[in-house]
Design a protein around this motif. Sequence first.
Motif, PDB file in Angstrom:
ATOM      1  N   ASP A   1      -8.704 -15.726 -11.797  1.00 17.14           N
ATOM      2  CA  ASP A   1      -8.112 -15.586 -13.362  1.00 17.14           C
ATOM      3  C   ASP A   1      -8.421 -17.055 -14.070  1.00 17.14           C
ATOM      4  O   ASP A   1      -8.800 -17.274 -15.148  1.00 17.14           O
ATOM      5  CB  ASP A   1      -6.776 -15.227 -13.324  1.00 17.14           C
ATOM      6  CG  ASP A   1      -6.276 -15.099 -14.912  1.00 17.14           C
ATOM      7  OD1 ASP A   1      -6.914 -14.393 -15.291  1.00 17.14           O
ATOM      8  OD2 ASP A   1      -5.098 -15.983 -15.069  1.00 17.14           O
TER       9      ASP A   1
ATOM     10  N   HIS B   1       3.867 -16.221 -12.159  1.00 12.26           N
ATOM     11  CA  HIS B   1       4.604 -15.412 -11.106  1.00 12.26           C
ATOM     12  C   HIS B   1       4.387 -13.977 -10.715  1.00 12.26           C
ATOM     13  O   HIS B   1       4.335 -13.554  -9.690  1.00 12.26           O
ATOM     14  CB  HIS B   1       6.090 -15.748 -11.310  1.00 12.26           C
ATOM     15  CG  HIS B   1       6.517 -17.240 -11.067  1.00 12.26           C
ATOM     16  ND1 HIS B   1       6.984 -17.506  -9.804  1.00 12.26           N
ATOM     17  CD2 HIS B   1       6.328 -18.419 -11.763  1.00 12.26           C
ATOM     18  CE1 HIS B   1       7.145 -18.840  -9.593  1.00 12.26           C
ATOM     19  NE2 HIS B   1       7.102 -19.491 -10.754  1.00 12.26           N
ATOM     20  N   ARG B   2       4.187 -13.350 -11.839  1.00 13.72           N
ATOM     21  CA  ARG B   2       3.806 -11.847 -11.742  1.00 13.72           C
ATOM     22  C   ARG B   2       2.480 -11.702 -10.840  1.00 13.72           C
ATOM     23  O   ARG B   2       2.491 -10.679 -10.028  1.00 13.72           O
ATOM     24  CB  ARG B   2       3.754 -11.258 -13.086  1.00 13.72           C
ATOM     25  CG  ARG B   2       3.476 -10.025 -13.027  1.00 13.72           C
ATOM     26  CD  ARG B   2       3.353  -9.131 -14.549  1.00 13.72           C
ATOM     27  NE  ARG B   2       2.069  -9.744 -15.289  1.00 13.72           N
ATOM     28  CZ  ARG B   2       0.782  -9.293 -15.072  1.00 13.72           C
ATOM     29  NH1 ARG B   2       0.468  -8.564 -14.176  1.00 13.72           N
ATOM     30  NH2 ARG B   2       0.146  -9.899 -15.973  1.00 13.72           N
ATOM     31  N   ARG B   3       1.557 -12.260 -11.233  1.00 13.55           N
ATOM     32  CA  ARG B   3       0.324 -12.281 -10.605  1.00 13.55           C
ATOM     33  C   ARG B   3       0.574 -12.667  -8.868  1.00 13.55           C
ATOM     34  O   ARG B   3      -0.347 -12.097  -8.210  1.00 13.55           O
ATOM     35  CB  ARG B   3      -0.699 -13.093 -10.969  1.00 13.55           C
ATOM     36  CG  ARG B   3      -0.774 -12.571 -12.507  1.00 13.55           C
ATOM     37  CD  ARG B   3      -2.341 -13.199 -13.310  1.00 13.55           C
ATOM     38  NE  ARG B   3      -3.248 -12.183 -13.023  1.00 13.55           N
ATOM     39  CZ  ARG B   3      -4.206 -11.674 -14.047  1.00 13.55           C
ATOM     40  NH1 ARG B   3      -3.978 -12.147 -14.935  1.00 13.55           N
ATOM     41  NH2 ARG B   3      -5.027 -10.866 -13.628  1.00 13.55           N
ATOM     42  N   ARG B   4       1.193 -14.009  -8.862  1.00 12.97           N
ATOM     43  CA  ARG B   4       1.670 -14.110  -7.328  1.00 12.97           C
ATOM     44  C   ARG B   4       2.127 -13.177  -6.757  1.00 12.97           C
ATOM     45  O   ARG B   4       2.069 -13.038  -5.425  1.00 12.97           O
ATOM     46  CB  ARG B   4       2.495 -15.477  -7.622  1.00 12.97           C
ATOM     47  CG  ARG B   4       1.741 -16.910  -7.601  1.00 12.97           C
ATOM     48  CD  ARG B   4       2.712 -17.839  -7.901  1.00 12.97           C
ATOM     49  NE  ARG B   4       1.805 -19.371  -7.490  1.00 12.97           N
ATOM     50  CZ  ARG B   4       1.094 -19.901  -8.337  1.00 12.97           C
ATOM     51  NH1 ARG B   4       0.700 -19.280  -9.221  1.00 12.97           N
ATOM     52  NH2 ARG B   4       0.503 -21.027  -7.845  1.00 12.97           N
ATOM     53  N   LEU B   5       2.792 -12.394  -7.280  1.00 12.90           N
ATOM     54  CA  LEU B   5       3.729 -11.307  -6.620  1.00 12.90           C
ATOM     55  C   LEU B   5       2.963 -10.011  -6.591  1.00 12.90           C
ATOM     56  O   LEU B   5       3.203  -9.186  -5.826  1.00 12.90           O
ATOM     57  CB  LEU B   5       4.907 -10.923  -7.401  1.00 12.90           C
ATOM     58  CG  LEU B   5       6.483 -11.553  -6.835  1.00 12.90           C
ATOM     59  CD1 LEU B   5       6.324 -12.884  -6.670  1.00 12.90           C
ATOM     60  CD2 LEU B   5       7.487 -11.495  -7.727  1.00 12.90           C
ATOM     61  N   GLY B   6       1.685 -10.153  -7.158  1.00  9.57           N
ATOM     62  CA  GLY B   6       0.984  -9.014  -6.923  1.00  9.57           C
ATOM     63  C   GLY B   6       1.069  -7.846  -7.879  1.00  9.57           C
ATOM     64  O   GLY B   6       0.917  -6.838  -7.548  1.00  9.57           O
ATOM     65  N   LEU B   7       2.146  -8.115  -8.972  1.00  8.29           N
ATOM     66  CA  LEU B   7       2.632  -6.983  -9.842  1.00  8.29           C
ATOM     67  C   LEU B   7       1.713  -6.796 -10.930  1.00  8.29           C
ATOM     68  O   LEU B   7       1.393  -7.825 -11.679  1.00  8.29           O
ATOM     69  CB  LEU B   7       4.178  -7.444 -10.350  1.00  8.29           C
ATOM     70  CG  LEU B   7       5.280  -7.286  -8.892  1.00  8.29           C
ATOM     71  CD1 LEU B   7       6.581  -7.738  -9.697  1.00  8.29           C
ATOM     72  CD2 LEU B   7       5.335  -5.817  -8.974  1.00  8.29           C
ATOM     73  N   GLY B   8       1.737  -5.627 -11.446  1.00  9.47           N
ATOM     74  CA  GLY B   8       1.038  -5.420 -12.753  1.00  9.47           C
ATOM     75  C   GLY B   8       2.098  -5.337 -13.805  1.00  9.47           C
ATOM     76  O   GLY B   8       3.350  -5.459 -13.545  1.00  9.47           O
TER      77      GLY B   8
ATOM     78  N   THR C   1      -2.360 -18.595  -3.246  1.00  7.84           N
ATOM     79  CA  THR C   1      -2.362 -17.645  -2.253  1.00  7.84           C
ATOM     80  C   THR C   1      -3.012 -16.465  -2.698  1.00  7.84           C
ATOM     81  O   THR C   1      -3.314 -15.650  -1.868  1.00  7.84           O
ATOM     82  CB  THR C   1      -0.726 -17.629  -1.914  1.00  7.84           C
ATOM     83  OG1 THR C   1       0.004 -17.460  -2.954  1.00  7.84           O
ATOM     84  CG2 THR C   1      -0.292 -18.303  -0.822  1.00  7.84           C
ATOM     85  N   ASP C   2      -3.080 -16.157  -4.260  1.00  4.94           N
ATOM     86  CA  ASP C   2      -3.600 -14.851  -4.626  1.00  4.94           C
ATOM     87  C   ASP C   2      -5.196 -15.258  -5.138  1.00  4.94           C
ATOM     88  O   ASP C   2      -5.345 -15.954  -5.865  1.00  4.94           O
ATOM     89  CB  ASP C   2      -2.662 -14.341  -5.585  1.00  4.94           C
ATOM     90  CG  ASP C   2      -1.576 -13.629  -5.068  1.00  4.94           C
ATOM     91  OD1 ASP C   2      -1.052 -12.887  -5.643  1.00  4.94           O
ATOM     92  OD2 ASP C   2      -0.981 -13.981  -4.141  1.00  4.94           O
TER      93      ASP C   2
ATOM     94  N   ASP D   1      -6.414 -13.254  -6.889  1.00  8.02           N
ATOM     95  CA  ASP D   1      -6.550 -12.884  -8.360  1.00  8.02           C
ATOM     96  C   ASP D   1      -6.054 -14.131  -9.196  1.00  8.02           C
ATOM     97  O   ASP D   1      -6.852 -14.366 -10.199  1.00  8.02           O
ATOM     98  CB  ASP D   1      -5.424 -11.986  -8.440  1.00  8.02           C
ATOM     99  CG  ASP D   1      -5.943 -10.439  -8.433  1.00  8.02           C
ATOM    100  OD1 ASP D   1      -7.216 -10.296  -8.377  1.00  8.02           O
ATOM    101  OD2 ASP D   1      -5.190  -9.697  -8.621  1.00  8.02           O
TER     102      ASP D   1
END
Lengths: 94, 94
Positions: free
Chosen positions: A88, B16-23, A81-82, A84
């Motif tokens: 990556d 999961h962090r990236r999936r959530l769009g978190l840095g 879904t992302d 990014d």
Amino acid sequence: MLIRTARDLGAVIRDHRRRLGLGQQALADRIGVSRQWVVEVEKGKPRAEVGLILRALDALGVALLLGGGTSGADDQDGAATDIDAIVDGARGAG
Amino acid sequence: MLIRTARDLGAVIRDHRRRLGLGQQALADRIGVSRQWVVEVEKGKPRAEVGLILRALDALGVALLLGGGTSGADDQDGAATDIDAIVDGARGAG
DNA sequence: GTACTATGTCGCCGTATGACGACATTCGAA
DNA sequence: TTCGAATGTCGTCATACGGCGACATAGTAC
């Protein structure tokens, strides 16, 4: 069995250890730690090293699964879904 | 997703962090640790504190399940195979 | 060219981890 | 009672954890 705290971890470790008929010393020997460590972890020590916890679970024949919606690190779904994540992944491959 | 090592843990956390769009900083803030910690854990640090790992998983909305044959600490089955477990339970209750 | 964000790495520091040894308690057996 | 085994707790020690601050790199926008 849902794990949310170190206490949960300690409970299952103790439970499985007894189910296997192992003493604290025997389990400690399998994991490669001191008996003290087993005592502390079974009490629910939250600052124990995750690597040792993993070894303990492994020594007890317990598998650790991840849930929560996504499949995790394996993009077997084929539908990221992302953007990014895609970029990556492409970077890692190339 | 089967977890057996700290590297697996790091991979899913990062994923999961990236999936959530978190840095990293954002996740660190959610967990209550430094950005440094997130960097190390995502690299697969085996000596990270299990309590913080659990918090990280929770912050990411990831559930940790136990498998491996027995039901775990919940004796809902009503069929304990070890007399020790039964005695221990009785002791705890009384 | 400059500025901003996200990430990875280094050094220093206070504190806790895990190991070791010893003791007390509980439980079972003779 | 004495003996043995398992467990829980205390004190001490070398090492690493995690936090803080700073720098370097990569990508993007003006």
